[in-house]
Write an enzyme that holds these catalytic residues in place. Structure first.
Site, PDB file in Angstrom:
ATOM      1  N   CYS A  75      -4.177  31.493 -25.985  1.00 24.34           N
ATOM      2  CA  CYS A  75      -3.168  31.926 -24.997  1.00 24.34           C
ATOM      3  C   CYS A  75      -3.401  33.371 -24.626  1.00 24.34           C
ATOM      4  O   CYS A  75      -3.227  33.711 -23.576  1.00 24.34           O
ATOM      5  CB  CYS A  75      -1.705  31.631 -25.361  1.00 24.34           C
ATOM      6  N   CYS A  77      -5.812  23.211 -21.993  1.00 25.32           N
ATOM      7  CA  CYS A  77      -4.410  22.955 -21.823  1.00 25.32           C
ATOM      8  C   CYS A  77      -4.042  22.848 -20.301  1.00 25.32           C
ATOM      9  O   CYS A  77      -2.799  22.455 -20.233  1.00 25.32           O
ATOM     10  CB  CYS A  77      -3.485  23.906 -22.676  1.00 25.32           C
TER      11      CYS A  77
END
Ligand code: FES
Length: 130
Positions: free
Chosen positions: A104, A35
């Site tokens: 994350c 990402c």
């Protein structure tokens, strides 16, 4: 059901401990190649305790919420506890993250470990397993 818990939204909107510690004892930076998000952690260590912690996250909302929560979980805690903080514990403290956002929270775990590694590199005498 809302995709994100109230806690995630709260920490995303009002992240705790954002910033830089200029004279940090340990700094760790990690990123996720997929990402492209980046997280940087700064630690101040006194008497084997995390006396202060700050972070900068260039990333998604879940990464910001995870770093904010993670800093709150290790501030004032023994270094060993900070070392053992898992991304699962961070996600649980946030009342969960969607499955595809779990990576994350991994950034927060890795950034803290990397900052502690940096501290031990600078202070090898502090390592318990020496
Ligand atoms: Fe990259 Fe969240 S999408 S850390």
């Amino acid at each position: 059901m809302a995709l994100y818990s109230e806690k995630v939204m709260d920490h995303f909107r009002n992240p705790r401990n954002v910033g830089v510690i200029e004279d940090a004892d340990g700094v760790g930076e990690v990123g996720n190649a997929k990402c492209g998000d980046i997280m940087k952690m700064y630690l101040k260590i006194e008497n084997d305790t995390v006396s202060d912690v700050k972070f900068e996250t260039f990333g998604c909302g879940s990464a910001i919420a995870s770093s904010s929560m993670a800093t709150e979980m290790i501030k004032g805690k023994p270094l060993e506890d900070a070392m053992n903080l898992t991304n699962k514990a961070v996600a649980e403290a946030l009342d969960g993250l969607p499955d595809y956002k779990m990576h994350c929270s991994v950034l927060a775990e890795e950034a803290i470990r990397s900052a502690i590694d940096d501290y031990y590199k600078k202070h090898p005498e502090k390592r318990k397993d020496n």
